[in-house]
Design an enzyme around this catalytic site. Structure first.
Site, PDB file in Angstrom:
ATOM      1  N   ASP A  14      76.420  52.425  64.057  1.00  0.00           N
ATOM      2  CA  ASP A  14      76.117  53.838  64.300  1.00  0.00           C
ATOM      3  C   ASP A  14      77.312  54.561  64.910  1.00  0.00           C
ATOM      4  O   ASP A  14      77.824  54.155  65.952  1.00  0.00           O
ATOM      5  CB  ASP A  14      74.915  53.968  65.249  1.00  0.00           C
ATOM      6  N   ARG A  29      87.049  68.909  61.812  1.00  0.00           N
ATOM      7  CA  ARG A  29      87.703  68.088  62.827  1.00  0.00           C
ATOM      8  C   ARG A  29      86.663  67.643  63.854  1.00  0.00           C
ATOM      9  O   ARG A  29      86.047  68.475  64.519  1.00  0.00           O
ATOM     10  CB  ARG A  29      88.813  68.888  63.514  1.00  0.00           C
ATOM     11  N   GLY A 229      55.314  63.611  67.311  1.00  0.00           N
ATOM     12  CA  GLY A 229      56.400  64.411  67.856  1.00  0.00           C
ATOM     13  C   GLY A 229      56.251  64.666  69.343  1.00  0.00           C
ATOM     14  O   GLY A 229      55.949  63.764  70.128  1.00  0.00           O
ATOM     15  N   GLY A 232      53.172  63.452  71.505  1.00  0.00           N
ATOM     16  CA  GLY A 232      53.029  62.056  71.889  1.00  0.00           C
ATOM     17  C   GLY A 232      52.678  61.217  70.682  1.00  0.00           C
ATOM     18  O   GLY A 232      53.098  61.510  69.560  1.00  0.00           O
ATOM     19  N   ASP A 259      62.337  53.931  68.179  1.00  0.00           N
ATOM     20  CA  ASP A 259      62.667  52.551  68.545  1.00  0.00           C
ATOM     21  C   ASP A 259      62.448  52.316  70.034  1.00  0.00           C
ATOM     22  O   ASP A 259      61.999  51.242  70.450  1.00  0.00           O
ATOM     23  CB  ASP A 259      64.118  52.244  68.175  1.00  0.00           C
TER      24      ASP A 259
END
Length: 315
Positions: A14, A29, A229, A232, A259
């Site tokens: 990641d 950039r 969301g 909860g 996760d």
């Protein structure tokens, strides 16, 4: 304390960076990227580690990216059992736009698997499943992995008396719902996936609970959690349904919230909590995760601080 094992077939390196503006057709950039080990099961194990627990991780590793990912996991103290993955471990890129505050997430596909890799993953899981422990299968599946992999996984861990927690999406989730020979102990998915399965909007927590109850009655899973969301998550068991409310916090990044939820829930279960109390810990972990930047996941002190704000409301 029950032991915890996570499984990640499609991990990612990641990378998180920032740009002043995200616009087409020009060179953007970006800042020096933060690099973290990623993928569903990896993030669950990392979140558990952040909360003072321990989890072992089976991780598919391939190429330079895989070696780098393995180094990062070792640096975090995650006990890792690598299995061979064909090709190069994928990368994912998150670009935060400073001007708008919006976040752009680019997930690359993983390398296609062959049957030999699938069998190695199942054999490794069977060999390392903790007796009476908790096994988390989380994240996307690489191309070539059968959609019914969860069935093979359930069979592989059955002899150890372990409980299987599945957090998946897309075609693999639909396979579990439509062809459920071996229902997992717990199935988790987000609200969009739930509505896709239901074929309609689930406007309220009660709507989500009613749909989850119908799936349990069909034998899809012993228990089901659907996220909603900022509201909860709705936990449904054969005994009833509850909304585990999220704490009211300022959202910095949503990366890793799901996760972290699974990490908080699993660690609480491993410590002997009821599944209802574990759902509250999951809500606190997810709430803590969205307050951190990039892919930092939840911090243990934040989870404990936010836990009193996460209520359990029977539906």
């Amino acid at each position: 304390m029950h032991d915890i094992l996570t499984i990640t077939l499609n991990p990612a390196l990641d990378m998180n960076t920032e740009a002043e503006k995200v616009i087409p057709d020009v060179k953007l950039r970006c800042t020096e990227p933060m690099v973290d080990p990623g993928g569903g099961g990896i993030n669950v194990a990392r979140a558990i580690n952040h909360m003072g627990g321990n989890a072992s991780a089976i991780v598919a590793i391939g190429g330079h990216n895989g070696n780098r990912l393995l180094e990062l996991l070792m640096a975090e103290g995650i006990a890792t059992m690598p299995i061979p993955s064909p090709g190069e471990t994928r990368a994912s890129v998150v670009v935060n736009c400073k001007t708008t505050g919006q976040q752009y997430r680019f997930m690359l596909p993983g390398p296609p698997w062959r049957d030999e890799h699938v069998q190695k993953a199942i054999q490794t899981t069977a060999a390392h499943t903790p007796k009476d422990g908790l096994v988390i299968f989380s994240g996307s599946q690489p191309p070539g992995v059968p959609l019914d992999f969860e069935e093979s996984l359930s069979e592989a861990i059955r002899g150890a008396g372990a409980r299987l927690i599945v957090d998946t999406s897309g075609a693999a989730l639909r396979q579990i719902v439509e062809d459920h020979k071996s229902p997992p102990f717990l199935l988790r998915a987000d609200d969009e996936e739930a509505e896709g399965l239901a074929g309609q909007k689930l406007e309220t927590p009660a709507d989500t609970a009613a749909f989850a109850c119908s799936l349990i009655e069909q034998g899809v899973a012993e228990n089901i959690i659907f996220a909603r969301g900022a509201e909860g998550s709705v936990l449904t068991t054969p005994e009833g349904s509850w909304l585990a409310t999220a704490a009211k916090v300022k959202v910095v990044s949503k990366v890793g919230a799901g996760d972290s939820y699974v990490g908080g829930l699993t660690l609480s279960l491993a410590r002997g909590s009821t599944i209802q109390e574990a759902a509250r810990w999951g809500a606190a972990a997810a709430s803590a995760a969205v307050t951190t930047v990039a892919t930092e996941l939840c911090r243990g002190e934040d989870v404990e601080r936010l836990l009193p704000e996460c209520k359990l409301i029977q539906l």
